[in-house]
Design an enzyme around this catalytic site. Structure first.
Site, short mmCIF file in Angstrom:
data_model
loop_
_atom_site.label_atom_id
_atom_site.label_comp_id
_atom_site.label_asym_id
_atom_site.label_seq_id
_atom_site.Cartn_x
_atom_site.Cartn_y
_atom_site.Cartn_z
CB SER A 23 -0.85 -0.04 1.12
OG SER A 23 -1.56 1.39 1.49
CE1 TYR A 25 -4.29 -2.25 5.07
CE2 TYR A 25 -3.24 0.25 4.79
CZ TYR A 25 -3.88 -1.07 4.27
OH TYR A 25 -4.32 -1.36 2.95
N1 LIG Z 1 -8.74 -0.08 -1.17
C1 LIG Z 1 -7.76 0.42 -0.90
O1 LIG Z 1 -7.76 1.68 -0.93
C2 LIG Z 1 -6.24 -0.14 -0.76
C3 LIG Z 1 -5.18 0.67 -0.94
C4 LIG Z 1 -3.99 -0.23 -0.66
C5 LIG Z 1 -3.88 -1.36 -0.49
N2 LIG Z 1 -5.03 -2.27 -0.47
C6 LIG Z 1 -4.90 -3.56 -0.13
O2 LIG Z 1 -5.30 -4.19 -1.07
C7 LIG Z 1 -5.79 -5.39 -0.68
C8 LIG Z 1 -7.23 -5.70 -1.13
O3 LIG Z 1 -7.90 -4.77 -0.48
P1 LIG Z 1 -9.43 -4.34 -1.20
O4 LIG Z 1 -9.30 -2.88 -0.99
O5 LIG Z 1 -9.98 -5.15 -2.25
O6 LIG Z 1 -10.32 -4.32 0.27
P2 LIG Z 1 -11.69 -5.71 0.37
O7 LIG Z 1 -12.14 -5.29 1.74
O8 LIG Z 1 -12.63 -5.24 -0.59
O9 LIG Z 1 -11.02 -6.98 0.02
C9 LIG Z 1 -10.29 -7.68 0.92
C10 LIG Z 1 -10.69 -9.42 1.07
O10 LIG Z 1 -9.59 -9.82 1.79
C11 LIG Z 1 -10.48 -10.72 2.42
N3 LIG Z 1 -9.87 -11.05 3.67
C12 LIG Z 1 -9.52 -10.45 4.84
N4 LIG Z 1 -9.07 -11.17 5.76
C13 LIG Z 1 -8.98 -12.30 5.25
C14 LIG Z 1 -8.20 -13.47 5.73
N5 LIG Z 1 -7.79 -13.79 6.96
N6 LIG Z 1 -8.33 -14.82 4.94
C15 LIG Z 1 -8.55 -14.64 3.76
N7 LIG Z 1 -9.24 -13.55 3.34
C16 LIG Z 1 -9.31 -12.41 4.10
C17 LIG Z 1 -11.85 -10.18 2.83
O11 LIG Z 1 -12.92 -10.96 2.99
C18 LIG Z 1 -12.02 -9.36 1.41
O12 LIG Z 1 -12.84 -10.17 0.65
C19 LIG Z 1 -5.70 -5.72 0.88
O13 LIG Z 1 -4.56 -5.93 1.24
C20 LIG Z 1 -5.58 -4.01 1.11
O14 LIG Z 1 -4.88 -3.75 2.30
C21 LIG Z 1 -6.14 -1.32 -0.53
#
Ligand SMILES: NC(=O)c1ccc[n+]([C@@H]2O[C@H](COP(=O)([O-])OP(=O)(O)OC[C@H]3O[C@@H](n4cnc5c(N)ncnc54)[C@H](O)[C@@H]3O)[C@@H](O)[C@H]2O)c1
Length: 258
Positions: free
Chosen positions: A144, A157
């Site tokens: 991130s 985080y």
């Molecule tokens: N959305 C943003 O702004 C953003 C920015 C930077 C990084 N990220 C990273 O991108 C990745 C995806 O995030 P997103 O935005 O799609 O969020 P999201 O919440 O839509 O998706 C995350 C998914 O991970 C799953 N998950 C959580 N804990 C879990 C576990 N213990 N085992 C298996 N699955 C699990 C959740 O059920 C969910 O479906 C994450 O690592 C997040 O930190 C997101």
């Protein structure tokens, strides 16, 4: 572009979430067989439908990425169903709470580390033998912009996403000689459930104001889309990127360029 992943098996964790689902669509549309992993089975129906609509085969595996036997099981299911693993998109993650560092509860800190760090570590640990058996492959970890800079309200985080950078660089050092590449993507705010949760956490009464404020510090003037992340992840996982290893790449509309 069609066919970069023809005959390849791609494991995507967090496949029921915003970025994971976009990655399912992207990889499936380029010929991959998909192993869609998330905590619970039923939310993965959308991933299976997306893979099918994009013309790819897929299976769903409910697994907790922070649990070692669950991780071994999702890799084993990929091998037994599709004959091997070529790509791991190590993407599942949680945001934790929005609380100042000195008030952050230890159990919540540990939970964020368990999913975001142990989950990425275990995915790498157990995917590597399967990638090696194929003669090489690619791992893309989701860090991130919080893996590149600090943030006062989401210290767990931030710490977890910095750790993902360390794991990525270590994996790149360890396996380059075996044709296994490990890179990380560092998205800025991307339009998914996670940003809605963070906006609410930062200002329960007016989350829209937080979005506006965040967009103001992104030179592009907007959040990214899950598809914009997925297309770069697919590039990094493809043979087009075969000299790219150990890279930590912002996908952030210029947010960290200042
Ligand atoms: N959305 C943003 O702004 C953003 C920015 C930077 C990084 N990220 C990273 O991108 C990745 C995806 O995030 P997103 O935005 O799609 O969020 P999201 O919440 O839509 O998706 C995350 C998914 O991970 C799953 N998950 C959580 N804990 C879990 C576990 N213990 N085992 C298996 N699955 C699990 C959740 O059920 C969910 O479906 C994450 O690592 C997040 O930190 C997101």
């Amino acid at each position: 572009m069609a066919g970069r992943f023809e005959g390849k098996t791609v494991i995507i964790t967090g496949a029921a979430g915003g970025i994971g689902l976009a990655a399912v669509t992207r990889f499936a549309s380029e010929g991959a067989s998909i192993v869609a992993v998330d905590l619970k089975r039923s939310p993965l129906d959308e991933a299976l439908a997306a893979a099918k609509a994009a013309g790819g085969e897929s299976i769903a595996v409910d697994a907790d990425v922070s649990n070692e036997s669950d991780v071994q099981r999702y890799v084993a299911e990929a091998v037994s169903r599709f004959g091997g693993v070529d790509v791991l998109f190590n993407n599942a993650g949680i945001e934790g709470a929005v609380i100042p560092l000195e008030e952050y509860p230890l159990d919540m800190f540990q939970q964020v580390m368990a999913v975001n760090v142990n989950g990425v570590f275990l995915g790498m640990k157990h995917a590597v033998p399967a990638l090696r058996a194929r003669g090489g492959g690619a791992i893309v970890n989701t860090s991130s912009v919080a893996g590149m800079t600090g943030n006062a309200s989401i210290s767990a985080y931030v710490a977890s996403k910095h750790a993902v950078v360390g794991l990525t660089r270590s994996g790149a050092q360890a396996y380059a000689g075996e044709g296994i590449r490990v890179n990380a993507v560092c998205p800025s705010p991307i339009d998914t459930r996670m940003m809605r949760a963070l906006e609410e956490g930062l200002n329960e009464d007016n989350p829209a104001a937080i979005k506006e404020q965040m967009e103001g510090i992104i030179p592009a003037g907007r959040y990214g889309t899950p598809g914009e992340v997925a297309s770069f992840v697919a590039y990094l996982a493809s043979d087009e990127a075969k000299f790219i290893n150990g890279g930590i790449f912002p996908i952030d509309g210029g947010m960290t360029s200042a």
